[in-house]
Design a protein around this motif. Structure first.
Motif, PDB file in Angstrom:
ATOM      1  N   GLU A 225       7.833  48.613 -59.189  1.00  0.00           N
ATOM      2  CA  GLU A 225       9.231  48.467 -59.265  1.00  0.00           C
ATOM      3  C   GLU A 225       9.649  50.013 -59.712  1.00  0.00           C
ATOM      4  O   GLU A 225      10.871  50.235 -59.458  1.00  0.00           O
ATOM      5  CB  GLU A 225      10.171  47.579 -60.137  1.00  0.00           C
ATOM      6  N   ASN A 226       8.879  50.762 -60.195  1.00  0.00           N
ATOM      7  CA  ASN A 226       9.346  52.118 -60.643  1.00  0.00           C
ATOM      8  C   ASN A 226       8.762  53.196 -59.790  1.00  0.00           C
ATOM      9  O   ASN A 226       9.123  54.405 -60.330  1.00  0.00           O
ATOM     10  CB  ASN A 226       8.809  52.410 -62.106  1.00  0.00           C
ATOM     11  N   VAL A 227       8.449  52.778 -58.788  1.00  0.00           N
ATOM     12  CA  VAL A 227       7.756  53.832 -57.776  1.00  0.00           C
ATOM     13  C   VAL A 227       8.524  53.547 -56.270  1.00  0.00           C
ATOM     14  O   VAL A 227       8.426  52.834 -55.823  1.00  0.00           O
ATOM     15  CB  VAL A 227       6.220  53.677 -57.482  1.00  0.00           C
ATOM     16  N   THR A 228       9.328  54.824 -56.116  1.00  0.00           N
ATOM     17  CA  THR A 228      10.112  54.677 -55.003  1.00  0.00           C
ATOM     18  C   THR A 228       9.479  55.479 -53.891  1.00  0.00           C
ATOM     19  O   THR A 228       9.037  56.905 -54.171  1.00  0.00           O
ATOM     20  CB  THR A 228      11.494  55.444 -55.098  1.00  0.00           C
ATOM     21  N   LEU A 229       9.238  55.041 -52.652  1.00  0.00           N
ATOM     22  CA  LEU A 229       8.530  55.831 -51.513  1.00  0.00           C
ATOM     23  C   LEU A 229       9.583  55.909 -50.182  1.00  0.00           C
ATOM     24  O   LEU A 229      10.050  54.545 -49.704  1.00  0.00           O
ATOM     25  CB  LEU A 229       7.298  54.706 -51.120  1.00  0.00           C
TER      26      LEU A 229
ATOM     27  N   PRO B 112       3.405  51.600 -45.778  1.00  0.00           N
ATOM     28  CA  PRO B 112       3.756  50.358 -46.465  1.00  0.00           C
ATOM     29  C   PRO B 112       4.220  50.132 -47.953  1.00  0.00           C
ATOM     30  O   PRO B 112       3.826  51.389 -48.552  1.00  0.00           O
ATOM     31  CB  PRO B 112       2.147  49.653 -46.518  1.00  0.00           C
ATOM     32  N   GLY B 113       5.231  49.870 -48.090  1.00  0.00           N
ATOM     33  CA  GLY B 113       5.595  49.946 -49.363  1.00  0.00           C
ATOM     34  C   GLY B 113       6.929  50.827 -49.647  1.00  0.00           C
ATOM     35  O   GLY B 113       7.813  50.843 -50.410  1.00  0.00           O
ATOM     36  N   ALA B 114       7.340  51.180 -48.420  1.00  0.00           N
ATOM     37  CA  ALA B 114       8.440  52.323 -48.189  1.00  0.00           C
ATOM     38  C   ALA B 114       9.577  51.480 -48.183  1.00  0.00           C
ATOM     39  O   ALA B 114       9.950  50.579 -47.465  1.00  0.00           O
ATOM     40  CB  ALA B 114       8.314  53.142 -46.914  1.00  0.00           C
ATOM     41  N   SER B 115      10.643  52.164 -48.907  1.00  0.00           N
ATOM     42  CA  SER B 115      12.021  51.610 -49.185  1.00  0.00           C
ATOM     43  C   SER B 115      12.984  52.071 -48.108  1.00  0.00           C
ATOM     44  O   SER B 115      14.159  51.720 -48.050  1.00  0.00           O
ATOM     45  CB  SER B 115      12.684  51.751 -50.524  1.00  0.00           C
ATOM     46  N   GLY B 116      12.661  53.138 -47.433  1.00  0.00           N
ATOM     47  CA  GLY B 116      13.668  53.699 -46.421  1.00  0.00           C
ATOM     48  C   GLY B 116      13.214  55.039 -45.910  1.00  0.00           C
ATOM     49  O   GLY B 116      12.133  55.464 -46.107  1.00  0.00           O
ATOM     50  N   LEU B 117      14.052  55.543 -45.027  1.00  0.00           N
ATOM     51  CA  LEU B 117      13.554  56.925 -44.328  1.00  0.00           C
ATOM     52  C   LEU B 117      14.015  58.205 -45.420  1.00  0.00           C
ATOM     53  O   LEU B 117      14.999  57.986 -46.335  1.00  0.00           O
ATOM     54  CB  LEU B 117      14.398  57.374 -43.171  1.00  0.00           C
ATOM     55  N   PRO B 118      13.087  59.106 -45.448  1.00  0.00           N
ATOM     56  CA  PRO B 118      13.475  60.354 -46.253  1.00  0.00           C
ATOM     57  C   PRO B 118      14.514  61.263 -45.681  1.00  0.00           C
ATOM     58  O   PRO B 118      14.416  62.524 -45.412  1.00  0.00           O
ATOM     59  CB  PRO B 118      12.202  61.078 -46.315  1.00  0.00           C
TER      60      PRO B 118
END
Length: 733
Positions: free
Chosen positions: A79-83, A89-95
């Motif tokens: 929960e403290n790692v933002t990708l 896998p595990g990415a929360s959105g586009l950069p």
């Protein structure tokens, strides 16, 4: 100023250890570890030739390492790692620009004093004319490109949605103002001035030319590009006012800071005038995915020894580049470098991992990043505290991923192969031998227009030399453009960009580094052989001499990965005395200094141990010459302090000072490596190998069939270490 101590990449002590402070384990338990991983691969506003592949693999590898492989008691909770990435896998959105800025702002809002923040940016970098005149010494803004950048229209707006260096610095300052420690890694580059003489199929540079970023009509584009080129022409490219390399992003302060502000470490893949590549890694692995060279090297060095300082990690990266015959790029490291990575304890790294037996298979949580490859041997130990002499059997690696290996019991060292069910519960697998692959991968020259017959002749000579006996080298030929440590090109010097007016038009065989770049500035020039079509034997003889010379020079650098001697009590410093200055300045372990003719190098070595230690210092020139400088035996508590050499104008380019430490048994002869000395180049399957570090040094001169293997043991005999200190020699201004 802190006086910095050179030590091996394997172990070392921090130059800044605060006495009486809270213990690391107590601090780790109370702090929160955060991470923001940014991976930019596809850029809709750019031509597809500018799209990348490696950043998403970088992010996936770092993500897995942080969640599963950091040393105890460091813990990055999911929960403290933002990708921010696509198709990871595990990415929360586009950069996107907004997403990156929002994630940084969220970190600034969440972190507490003494928290740790890891930031990793992989993608394209670029340069643009500075948006605020006078803001940059060279008139250029360094920028990182999120995936939603748009075309540059005018100077005031710059490249829309690009992250400018000042933006990144402000965002990190907001995090540090809360008292958090920040480690930022930038695996991107911004510009490149080298000429690539041969194409490298497996490598893609992480930079975008300014012309590809410019929009508007033809006249507007031409005007914008001229503005950029005029700025570049008048800039001191890649150097600050003192002539030292400058980092891409201005993140560290030039003056004092409040003591309550969190510290910062920044790792840059290249200086501002260099490119950094992505490529299939690890080398030699079938169907290897693409990674950023910088990211993969950092992770592999951390996997091998996580208990190091940032300075030692930076030195380890530079040593690996040297071992891989990479003269460019030149990574930069700045900030609180004497802190320990992730704030870990100072402990000796032991290459061992728990053995997991499940469903009829055995695995360990280590792999290619730890230099484990199919065939690697590991001892089965009853516990993590057991010595190698307590081994109950051995394992062999069957297959390996980056952070996991499948292993099987084998007969080794006169011990029978165990059954899986007989492996003790809670057993550990520890590396039992270190192998160094000496074979030199050489890329053939491609046929260039008008020089087809010359290329054909060269390839026939290479075929002969690759199978010849007693040449003093071992080479593996690969097709043009494929992964290699040495590349051949057939070309005329006067056809190279930047060649002098008196450059020859004679066809020549050029010996180029892994990048395929040819640099003719600052007095440097790659080795070459003039090709005489009517004298094949002359080409055979010259190529043999050059390959033998290059093989020995690169073999010495490769031996650094086999260092098993842990000189915690042996300090080695190198210092430079500038020709026109008084006093000595220490060679920083984390930078590649620039030196000029008339400058001198001095050594200061102190043996604080209770053992005899032999020290040899050698200098490897950009022409692959090896100069043996000194061989001394240091008694316990003895010191060696003397001037070593003065630089001349005989060669310029990337060169290396190499210190070799060897533990000396009583009554033994002094280790003298003068037999490795040589003039420069004119402008086996895995098996039983030598048992000691000294034997491996001797092997460099004898050209082992493919690799040399050193058995590891608790107290089997003399140990050793090779330390590589790269530097760049340039003409005096």
């Amino acid at each position: 100023m802190i006086k910095l101590t050179r030590r091996t990449l394997l172990v070392g002590t921090s130059a800044l250890m605060a006495a009486g402070t809270i213990s690391f384990r107590a601090l780790a338990a109370s702090r929160t570890y955060h991470a923001l991983l940014v991976a930019c691969t596809e850029y809709p506003a750019l031509p597809q030739r500018n799209w990348l592949i490696g950043p998403k693999n970088d992010a996936g590898l770092v993500h897995e390492y942080l969640l599963k492989n950091v040393p105890d008691p460091v813990r990055f909770k999911p929960e403290n790692v933002t990708l921010l990435a696509k198709d990871v896998p595990g990415a929360s959105g586009l950069p996107t620009h907004a997403a990156i800025k929002a994630a940084l702002a969220d970190l600034a809002a969440r972190v507490q004093r003494d928290d740790f923040v890891y930031l990793h940016l992989s993608g394209h970098g670029a340069q643009q004319p500075e948006m605020v005149k006078g803001d940059e010494t060279d008139g250029l803004d360094e920028i990182f490109l999120p995936v939603d950048i748009e075309k540059w229209i005018n100077r005031d707006a710059g490249v829309p949605n690009a992250l400018v260096d000042n933006e990144i610095g402000d965002a990190l300052d907001a995090i540090r103002d809360k008292g958090a420690f920040v480690w930022a890694v930038f695996d991107c580059c911004h510009s490149g001035t080298a000429t690539r003489a041969v194409e490298v199929d497996d490598e893609l540079e992480r930079k975008v030319e300014f012309a590809d970023l410019v929009g508007g009509d033809e006249a507007a584009r031409a005007a914008a590009i001229k503005t950029y080129e005029d700025t570049v022409a008048g800039a001191s490219r890649g150097l600050d006012e003192s002539g030292a390399r400058k980092p891409a992003f201005n993140l560290t302060p030039t003056g004092g800071e409040p003591i309550t502000k969190g510290k910062l470490v920044a790792f840059y893949a290249a200086q501002t005038v260099e490119t950094t590549p992505e490529m299939p890694l690890p080398k030699g692995t079938t169907d290897a995915p693409r990674f950023g060279l910088f990211t993969f090297t950092i992770l592999s060095k951390l996997a091998e020894n996580p208990n190091v300082t940032y300075r030692q990690l930076g030195q380890a990266v530079l040593q690996q580049y040297s071992a891989d015959s990479r003269t460019r790029p030149t990574p930069l490291f700045e900030g609180e470098l004497d802190a320990r990575v992730f704030g870990t304890d100072k402990t000796d790294a032991v290459m061992q991992w728990p053995i997991v037996v499940k469903d009829g298979e055995a695995t360990i949580g280590a792999g290619l990043l730890h230099r484990l490859t199919p065939g690697s041997k590991l001892a089965i130990l009853p516990s993590a505290l057991s010595s190698l002499s307590d081994a109950v059997g051995y394992l062999e690696v069957e297959s390996a991923k980056n952070l996991e290996s499948h292993v099987k019991p084998v007969e080794f060292e006169k011990k029978p192969a165990l059954k899986l069910v007989d492996i003790p519960a809670n057993a550990y697998a520890r590396v039992a031998e270190i192998a160094v692959d000496y074979k030199l991968a050489v890329a053939r020259p491609a046929a260039s227009k008008g020089l087809e017959k010359e290329a054909e002749l060269v390839n026939s000579v290479l075929d002969e030399l690759a199978t010849a006996k007693a040449t003093g080298f071992n080479i593996e030929l690969v097709d043009p453009g494929k992964g290699a440590e040495l590349r051949f090109a057939v070309m005329r010097e006067n056809a190279i960009e930047g060649a002098a007016k008196d450059a020859t038009d004679k066809p020549a065989l050029w010996f180029l580094p892994a990048s395929g770049d040819v640099t003719l500035k600052d007095g440097s020039k790659p080795p070459l052989i003039i090709i005489h079509m009517d004298d094949r034997q002359k080409l055979v003889d010259a190529a043999t001499r050059n390959l033998r010379t290059i093989f020995r020079a690169t073999g010495l650098s490769r031996l650094a990965v086999a260092s098993d001697y842990k000189p915690e009590d042996v300090d080695v410093q190198f210092q430079v005395k500038r020709r026109d200055a008084d006093g000595l300045e220490p060679l920083q372990a984390s930078v590649v200094p620039r030196v000029s003719p008339g400058d001198e190098v001095h050594v200061l070595a102190k043996n604080s141990s209770d053992q005899l230690v032999d020290i040899n210092v050698l200098y490897v020139g950009s022409d692959y010459s090896i100069t043996h400088i000194v061989a001394e035996r240091l008694a316990p508590q003895a010191t060696l302090e003397e001037g070593l050499l003065a630089f001349t104008d005989t060669s310029f380019g990337m060169e290396r000072m190499i210190a070799v430490l060897t533990e000396a048994p009583p009554e033994s002869e002094k280790e003298d490596l003068s037999f490795l000395a040589q003039d420069g180049v004119a402008s086996m399957t895995r098996g039983l190998g030598p048992a000691s570090f000294s034997d491996m040094l001797a092997d460099i001169g004898a050209a082992p069939p493919a690799r040399s293997v050193m058995r590891l043991a608790d107290k089997s005999g003399p140990k050793g270490a090779v330390m590589i200190f790269p530097m760049e020699t340039v003409p005096r201004a």
